[in-house]
Design a protein around this motif. Structure first.
Motif, short mmCIF file in Angstrom:
data_model
loop_
_atom_site.label_atom_id
_atom_site.label_comp_id
_atom_site.label_asym_id
_atom_site.label_seq_id
_atom_site.Cartn_x
_atom_site.Cartn_y
_atom_site.Cartn_z
N SER A 1 1.89 -27.62 8.88
CA SER A 1 0.93 -26.82 8.13
C SER A 1 -0.19 -26.30 9.02
O SER A 1 -0.43 -26.79 10.12
N PHE A 2 -0.85 -25.29 8.50
CA PHE A 2 -1.99 -24.74 9.21
C PHE A 2 -3.24 -25.51 8.81
O PHE A 2 -3.41 -25.84 7.64
N VAL A 3 -4.09 -25.78 9.77
CA VAL A 3 -5.31 -26.53 9.48
C VAL A 3 -6.49 -25.81 10.12
O VAL A 3 -6.34 -24.95 10.99
N LEU A 4 -7.66 -26.22 9.69
CA LEU A 4 -8.90 -25.68 10.24
C LEU A 4 -9.09 -26.26 11.64
O LEU A 4 -9.03 -27.47 11.83
N ALA A 5 -9.32 -25.39 12.61
CA ALA A 5 -9.42 -25.87 14.00
C ALA A 5 -10.54 -26.89 14.16
O ALA A 5 -10.39 -27.90 14.84
N GLU A 6 -11.69 -26.63 13.50
CA GLU A 6 -12.82 -27.54 13.70
C GLU A 6 -12.71 -28.82 12.88
O GLU A 6 -13.45 -29.76 13.09
N ASP A 7 -11.78 -28.85 11.92
CA ASP A 7 -11.58 -30.06 11.13
C ASP A 7 -10.12 -30.13 10.69
O ASP A 7 -9.76 -29.70 9.60
N PRO A 8 -9.26 -30.67 11.57
CA PRO A 8 -7.82 -30.63 11.30
C PRO A 8 -7.40 -31.41 10.07
O PRO A 8 -6.25 -31.33 9.66
N ALA A 9 -8.30 -32.13 9.44
CA ALA A 9 -7.94 -32.83 8.20
C ALA A 9 -7.83 -31.85 7.04
O ALA A 9 -7.29 -32.18 5.99
N ILE A 10 -8.40 -30.67 7.23
CA ILE A 10 -8.39 -29.68 6.15
C ILE A 10 -7.20 -28.75 6.33
O ILE A 10 -7.19 -27.89 7.21
N ALA A 11 -6.17 -28.92 5.48
CA ALA A 11 -5.01 -28.03 5.51
C ALA A 11 -5.35 -26.74 4.78
O ALA A 11 -6.10 -26.74 3.81
N LEU A 12 -4.78 -25.66 5.27
CA LEU A 12 -5.05 -24.34 4.69
C LEU A 12 -3.77 -23.79 4.08
O LEU A 12 -2.68 -24.26 4.35
N VAL A 13 -3.95 -22.78 3.25
CA VAL A 13 -2.80 -22.07 2.69
C VAL A 13 -2.67 -20.76 3.47
O VAL A 13 -3.65 -20.05 3.65
N SER A 14 -1.45 -20.46 3.93
CA SER A 14 -1.24 -19.18 4.59
C SER A 14 -0.25 -18.38 3.78
O SER A 14 0.80 -18.88 3.40
N ARG A 15 -0.63 -17.16 3.47
CA ARG A 15 0.30 -16.30 2.74
C ARG A 15 -0.09 -14.85 2.94
O ARG A 15 -1.22 -14.54 3.33
N ALA A 16 0.87 -13.99 2.67
CA ALA A 16 0.62 -12.55 2.76
C ALA A 16 0.62 -11.99 1.35
O ALA A 16 1.67 -11.90 0.73
N PRO A 17 -0.53 -11.66 0.80
CA PRO A 17 -0.57 -11.14 -0.57
C PRO A 17 -0.16 -9.67 -0.59
O PRO A 17 -0.21 -8.99 0.43
N LYS A 18 0.25 -9.23 -1.78
CA LYS A 18 0.55 -7.81 -1.93
C LYS A 18 -0.70 -7.00 -1.62
O LYS A 18 -1.82 -7.46 -1.84
N MET A 19 -0.49 -5.78 -1.17
CA MET A 19 -1.65 -4.91 -0.97
C MET A 19 -2.17 -4.50 -2.33
O MET A 19 -1.41 -4.10 -3.20
N SER A 20 -3.47 -4.64 -2.53
CA SER A 20 -4.03 -4.18 -3.80
C SER A 20 -5.50 -3.85 -3.59
O SER A 20 -6.16 -4.40 -2.71
#
Length: 884
Positions: free
Chosen positions: A644-663
RNA sequence: GGCCGAGUGGCGGAAUGGCAGACGCGGCGGAUUCAAAAUCCGCUGUCCGCAAGGGCGUGCCGGUUCGAGUCCGGCCUCGGCUACCA
């Protein structure tokens, strides 16, 4: 002219040249074979072009330019599907006539499309709102009318008061209008309906003759929804009535333990006993008020017993009659025989209401020992079915259908999910339906005299009076009159002929109408005597390649096929029964990839694995239910940890990565004009083709365009060097021929991303040379021209040739030069590559194996082991299997 | 729930059953520059190793095969469409 690659100079230059030269005029009267390459034409919205549009358009443009270079006469037109709600809503707001807005929007679209260098024959542009086009749309409607395929009916319609119009079923999503999300209610209204169901079987069978994505064909087949079964009549106990049901499983008749009528079924009142009447009426009333949305949200089956009983025709059993809203009046007969043992829905219902479940099909051929835990819906062997016991499902179906028919209790029946097409809209901005009706009145209806319109006597407008134009209005508001906006245009609506009063139809056609036949008009767009000529149809039909979005998989493509078949029956399409031979859907282009972090109410970051959606759709912390808010994180602050992707300055925090539709609301819409300004049209075109497979959904990434732009820059550098006139060195010559072969094959298969990659490889080789060979450079420029036409034209001219590069024949690869004389063969030992040997392409197996065994690294692997097997796949690989 | 599609480096993606990661983005190092941008050159799956080399790697489990990203069976996840059609 600059010596640098300057798209802002060369792109307008060549666009002007093409226009002046009429480079892309459709060739007529040639002996050359034809191809018809068509894009789904756009609705010209006020927002202008979106980066999604040029994706399909570039793909078809590349194919078109490639086909022209290969000697085909190609019809490649563009137009505008310009009737529709946004222009009308704009008119409601501003009072501007929709025709004015439409004209402006079309001008913007055309300008944007031309900036991208598409090779359309603009002389053939079609605009569905042009009276010269509307005339023939109306003419086709009259053809449908004459053939009994357009009729009026009182239809339970989806009336949307906010939009002031009836919507087609497919325009209603979850009980709300597709456009705008306004509530929709059901009410009966006189409508024009097209008898598309008469073509159901042909629409189904025609799919076997076209080259379409299987997903789209599946969707059309399911939409048509043909199912073969039986109609069975159940007598009603104590009454001279019968309930007809449709079933695809007549083999389960012995397991029918109850009947269900749709709440709207006409027999409901008759079969209901006095004791149950109050409950039944309450249920019917509540069912009619329930929107489709409500029905979907409550998963539990509901229903009530009517007190009546039916008689099972095969065994005389008394079966209770229920009503329930899981049975739809609109399909089959609106009544079913319920077989809970073998139908999931009936099983749920029977379980809920304690109705007996009788097993009549089993896998083993013997009845089950224990009660069924769920419905057994598969085929099997009949049990508990009297003299039919032991029969296989398929044979049983046939047999019992015959027996029922012989006994006068039923017959074979085919049902379709497809409904006739409700073709009226109560809007202004659409084609008027060219029909009028006699009026009985004692005065002038325009002045408010009482009158009766005889809708049962429709009269077609004479074809020589077409087009029937829209009246000008001051007020385009939909209003509450279900007769539509045009009903208020009294001077237009009512007229006198031979002393009698008549009233025009005030409904207009849906937006689908114009797009049902535009591909036909493109063949002969200026014809004033006919919608198109027979010669044009013989010359151009069918569309060989049709490119457009998968969102039209069912509606547009089904409606257009229906009209085409009607026109075929009228002898207007020659021998062509299917309009679109090959169909390709470009994938959606999403916005750039975004990273999201969650914060709780106190503002503290919460790792993504704790986030979940609650029943209301809000994002909450699954541990304590606290509501979370999402914030965007810049890519520079993101790193990858494990999966998973995490915050570089605090790797305990997982992030959501996604590509939303253009709107618009997300603010991630990319405007093609901006991209052309920054990188050039050629870079935009090439980038969109380089992103990945055409059909795939893929995220936009502006940084990546830079890479394509660099490729074009390097090509410029290579091709503006003074070329070497000497024959190319062997390796380069072979690479050039391989590239010619690959690019041609990839264009035909519409694998544009790999074609571009192959051209990049050749270009990288040429870039290393101070004086690249002319043959190689010119081949590459010709190969690249369908992708980056402006750049290719410019380079072709600078290489000393007269324009246009479009006239240059596509290069042919030499088959002898696309295979290497000496090939490097990898040698695997137990599945791992341990060495490689260079051998002649047609070396004997024994020689190759000997060379492989002699290889030092291979020999080391074989030391002290037994060679069990050796395999040489000619020209590809050597595999050695060792043991011990 | 059903149907369709997809899971491969940090990212987009390549690979007729035969060298996994072409091509591009990004990153790192270097050249050029007063400096930067641009450009050019090199490296860049991952782990061990100074290196040579080796181990591991295409969502998961199993199968077929000399050989599987690819074929078969069973799952998981994501996306799109559809949804009580008897």
């Amino acid at each position: 002219m600059s010596e640098r690659y300057e798209p802002s100079e060369i792109e307008p230059k060549w666009q002007a040249y093409w226009e002046r030269d009429e480079t892309f005029r459709t060739p007529e009267g040639t002996e050359r074979p034809k191809r018809y390459v068509l894009d789904m034409f756009p609705y010209p919205s006020g927002a202008g072009l979106h980066v999604g549009h040029p994706e399909g358009y570039t793909a078809s443009d590349i194919v078109t330019r490639y086909l022209r270079a290969n000697g085909y006469a190609v019809l490649h037109p563009m137009g505008f599907d310009a009737f529709g709600l946004p222009a009308e809503q704009h008119a409601v707001k501003t009072g501007t006539h929709p025709a004015v807005t439409t004209r402006q929007n079309i001008d913007t679209f055309r300008r944007q499309l031309k900036r991208l260098g598409f090779s359309y024959d603009w002389d053939r542009e079609v605009d569905t709102t042009d009276p010269a086009y509307v005339r023939w749309t109306q003419w086709i409607f009259l053809l449908l009318f004459e053939r009994g395929l357009a009729y009026q009916d009182e239809v339970q319609v989806n009336w949307c008061a906010a939009l002031g119009t009836v919507l087609a079923n497919e325009e209603v999503i979850d009980g709300k209008s597709e456009r705008g999300g306004h509530p929709v209610e059901r009410l009966p209204l006189r409508q024009w309906v097209l008898r598309i169901t008469a073509y159901a079987d042909r629409l189904l069978d025609g799919l076997d003759t076209v080259e379409w994505p299987t997903s789209t064909m599946t969707m059309q087949r399911e939409w048509i929804g043909r199912s073969v079964g039986a109609e069975v009549r159940f007598g009603v106990e104590g009454r001279d009535e019968a309930i007809e049901v449709f079933t695809t499983r007549p083999d389960t008749l012995f397991g029918a333990t109850f009947m269900v009528l749709a709440p709207e079924h006409p027999l409901v009142a008759k079969v209901t006993t006095d004791a149950e009447r109050a409950a039944v009426e309450a249920y019917v009333a509540s069912a009619s008020n329930r929107s489709d949305l409500d029905r979907q949200q409550s998963k539990e089956k509901t229903g009530v017993f009517t007190g009546g009983y039916a008689i099972n025709p095969v065994n005389g059993a008394r079966v209770p009659i229920w009503i329930a809203d899981y049975v739809l009046m609109g399909y089959g007969t609106g009544a079913i025989m319920a077989v809970p043992a073998h139908d999931t829905r009936d099983f749920e219902f029977a379980t809920r209401f304690g109705i007996p479940i009788v097993e009549v099909v089993s896998r083993s051929g013997a009845p089950s020992d224990a009660p069924l835990g769920e419905a057994m819906v598969e085929a099997g062997v009949a049990v508990n079915s009297g003299r039919y016991d032991g029969m296989e499902t398929a044979a049983f179906k046939v047999k019992i259908t015959e027996d029922l028919e012989a006994a006068g209790k039923g017959r074979r029946r085919v049902e379709y999910k497809l409904r006739d097409w409700v073709f009226s809209r109560q809007r202004y901005w659409g084609e008027p339906i060219p029909i009028y009706f006699p009026v009985t009145t004692d005065g002038d209806p325009r002045a408010g005299a009482a009158h009766t319109i005889h809708h049962d006597q429709p009269i077609p407008v004479p074809v020589e009076e077409l087009p029937l134009r829209l009246p000008d209005l001051d007020d385009y508001h939909p209003g509450s009159d279900p007769a539509g906006v045009l009903a208020r245009a009294l001077d237009w609506r009512f007229f006198q002929k031979d002393g009698r009063w008549y009233a025009r139809e005030t409904n207009t056609m849906p937006q689908w109408a114009g797009s049902c036949w535009y591909y036909l008009r493109f063949m002969d767009p200026h014809n004033e005597a006919a919608a198109w000529s027979r010669e044009a149809a013989a010359r151009w039909l069918p569309v060989d390649l049709y490119v457009g979005g998968a969102e039209h998989a069912v509606l547009h493509l089904l409606y257009a096929r229906f009209w085409h078949m009607v026109l075929y029956d009228a002898g207007l399409t020659g021998a062509v029964t299917e309009p679109f031979q090959r169909l390709v859907h470009q994938g959606m282009i999403l916005g750039e990839i975004e990273y999201t972090a969650y914060r709780d109410a106190a503002g503290a970051l919460v790792s993504a694995e704790h986030a979940t959606k609650n029943a209301d759709g809000a994002i909450v912390d699954r541990r304590d239910g606290g509501v979370l808010s999402a914030t965007r994180v810049e890519p520079a602050r993101v790193t990858k940890r494990g999966a998973s992707f995490v915050l570089a300055e605090d790797p305990a925090i997982a992030l959501v990565s996604r590509a939303p539709k253009m709107s618009k609301s997300l603010g991630n819409v990319v405007n093609p004009d901006d991209i052309v300004d920054r990188f050039g049209a050629d870079a935009l075109r090439t980038y969109e083709m380089f992103m990945g497979p055409l059909e795939a959904t893929k995220p936009w990434n502006t940084d990546s365009i830079q890479g394509v732009r660099r490729f074009l820059e390097r090509l410029w550098t290579v091709a503006t060097r003074t070329p070497s006139e000497a024959p190319p060195p062997d390796a380069l010559l072979r690479l050039t021929h391989k590239t010619i072969q690959k690019v041609g094959e990839d264009i035909e298969a519409m694998r544009f991303n790999t074609a571009i990659s192959a051209m990049m490889v050749l270009n990288n080789e040429l870039a290393a040379l101070a004086a690249p060979p002319r043959f190689c450079v010119e081949a590459l420029v010709v190969l690249v021209h369908p992708f980056a036409p402006h750049l290719a034209e410019e380079l072709w001219e600078r290489l000393g040739h007269a324009p246009s590069i479009q006239a240059v024949p596509w290069p042919k690869h030499d088959p002898a030069l696309v295979v290497d004389e000496v090939v490097e063969i990898p040698v695997q030992v137990n599945g791992k590559v341990r060495g490689r040997v260079s051998v002649s392409r047609d070396a004997a197996e024994a020689d190759v194996l000997a060379a492989a065994l002699a290889d030092e690294a291979v020999a080391r692997q074989l030391e002290g082991k037994t060679l069990l097997k050796q395999i040489y796949v000619p020209g590809r690989i050597v595999t050695l299997v060792v043991g011990g």
